[in-house]
Design a protein around this motif. Structure first.
Motif, mmCIF file in Angstrom:
data_model
loop_
_atom_site.group_PDB
_atom_site.id
_atom_site.type_symbol
_atom_site.label_atom_id
_atom_site.label_comp_id
_atom_site.label_asym_id
_atom_site.label_seq_id
_atom_site.Cartn_x
_atom_site.Cartn_y
_atom_site.Cartn_z
ATOM 1 N N UNK A 232 0.813 -1.217 0.000
ATOM 2 C CA UNK A 232 0.000 0.000 0.000
ATOM 3 C C UNK A 232 0.851 1.274 0.000
ATOM 4 N N UNK A 233 1.980 1.238 0.675
ATOM 5 C CA UNK A 233 2.789 2.448 0.797
ATOM 6 C C UNK A 233 2.174 3.479 1.718
ATOM 7 N N UNK A 234 1.309 3.026 2.626
ATOM 8 C CA UNK A 234 0.652 3.918 3.577
ATOM 9 C C UNK A 234 1.151 3.631 4.991
ATOM 10 N N UNK A 235 1.084 4.658 5.836
ATOM 11 C CA UNK A 235 1.656 4.573 7.177
ATOM 12 C C UNK A 235 0.756 5.271 8.183
ATOM 13 N N UNK A 236 0.904 4.886 9.446
ATOM 14 C CA UNK A 236 0.215 5.564 10.536
ATOM 15 C C UNK A 236 1.174 6.495 11.257
ATOM 16 N N UNK A 237 0.678 7.680 11.585
ATOM 17 C CA UNK A 237 1.429 8.639 12.405
ATOM 18 C C UNK A 237 0.505 9.131 13.508
ATOM 19 N N UNK A 238 1.020 9.232 14.720
ATOM 20 C CA UNK A 238 0.240 9.736 15.851
ATOM 21 C C UNK A 238 0.304 11.259 15.865
ATOM 22 N N UNK A 239 -0.830 11.881 16.162
ATOM 23 C CA UNK A 239 -0.876 13.346 16.233
ATOM 24 C C UNK A 239 0.105 13.857 17.292
ATOM 25 N N UNK A 240 0.785 14.936 16.948
ATOM 26 C CA UNK A 240 1.849 15.452 17.798
ATOM 27 C C UNK A 240 1.347 16.062 19.096
ATOM 28 N N UNK A 241 0.048 16.396 19.208
ATOM 29 C CA UNK A 241 -0.408 17.038 20.433
ATOM 30 C C UNK A 241 -0.335 16.112 21.644
ATOM 31 N N UNK A 242 -0.113 14.795 21.425
ATOM 32 C CA UNK A 242 0.081 13.897 22.561
ATOM 33 C C UNK A 242 1.317 14.307 23.364
ATOM 34 N N UNK A 243 2.273 14.996 22.722
ATOM 35 C CA UNK A 243 3.484 15.411 23.426
ATOM 36 C C UNK A 243 3.200 16.441 24.515
ATOM 37 N N UNK A 244 2.103 17.175 24.367
ATOM 38 C CA UNK A 244 1.738 18.133 25.405
ATOM 39 C C UNK A 244 1.435 17.437 26.717
ATOM 40 N N UNK A 245 0.800 16.270 26.627
ATOM 41 C CA UNK A 245 0.511 15.496 27.839
ATOM 42 C C UNK A 245 1.747 14.742 28.319
#
Length: 248
Positions: A232-245
């Protein structure tokens, strides 16, 4: 206080915000992945995927990590390796999070001030870099993912490489109920923990990039016929706002 230790030597500061993360049991190397620096006030954190530090499904349980920073001066060939333990009397030293969708595959490990050599050269993301205006990121937005695919990098100057990508799902929507979005890019093992960024020429002059997410893993379909269908050439990335917590 910590501050970006970057000095002018003609290198894109984004490359100096990223580092290779190697995991160990004693002297035995287990895996190699990607990570980046995040500064919160006077505290410095190394950010990577949680599964790099611990993965119960594969019984991956390293006891320490190593990562690198450049030495003082303009010579990029001078590089320090830093070793940090992952446990203190059996208690994990990294921070992780969860939400309504389950565990979040992002970890933050605080880097003690004494661990960073004096005058070390690096750059660090901060709260100001996190993308919080979800509607401002359109479908097809060009991105970069910066890391160490299969461990590949400039071994002389100890610099990562960047892969071009685009946003491939509705940014701001929790893909399949998790705090993730999808990117379209050719990714490989070793890229877990890489920052997902877009250029921000009007932002922080010292690091003009918005941090959209943390690359986690490639996606594929179990039903894919490997003889007829490409990956597929697709990937998951977690939203960066988790770093605030994670870095409070």
């Amino acid at each position: 206080m910590y501050a970006s230790q970057l000095r002018s030597h003609g290198v894109e500061p984004l490359l100096l915000a990223c580092t290779c993360v190697d995991t160990f049991n004693g002297s035995q190397v287990l895996t190699s992945a990607s990570g980046f620096f995040f500064q919160r006030g006077a505290r410095l954190f190394l950010i990577t995927s949680r599964h790099v530090l611990f993965d119960g499904a594969t019984d991956h349980r390293p006891l320490r990590i190593e990562f690198g920073v450049h030495a003082a001066g303009l010579d990029l060939t001078q590089h320090h390796r830093i070793s940090l333990p992952l446990y203190d009397h059996g208690k994990p030293l990294w921070r992780q999070a969860g939400d309504s969708g389950g565990d979040v595959d992002v970890a933050a490990l605080e880097v003690p001030g004494m661990a960073i050599p004096r005058g070390a050269q690096f750059s660090a993301f901060g709260v100001r870099h996190i993308q919080v205006q979800m509607h401002a990121v359109p479908l097809g937005q060009p991105l970069l993912l910066v890391g160490f695919p299969l461990g590949f990098h400039d071994t002389l100057h100890h610099l990562p490489v960047a892969r071009g990508a685009v946003v491939a799902s509705a940014f701001g929507v929790r893909f399949q109920g998790q705090g993730c979005f999808v990117t379209d890019a050719p990714m490989h093992r070793g890229s877990s923990g890489a920052p997902v960024v877009r250029h921000d020429p009007t932002g922080d002059a010292s690091l003009p990039w918005q941090l959209l997410g943390v690359h986690a893993t490639r996606m594929d379909m179990e039903s894919r016929d490997t003889r007829q269908d490409a990956s597929l050439g697709l990937n998951l990335a977690w939203y960066s706002d988790v770093l605030l917590a994670l870095t409070q």
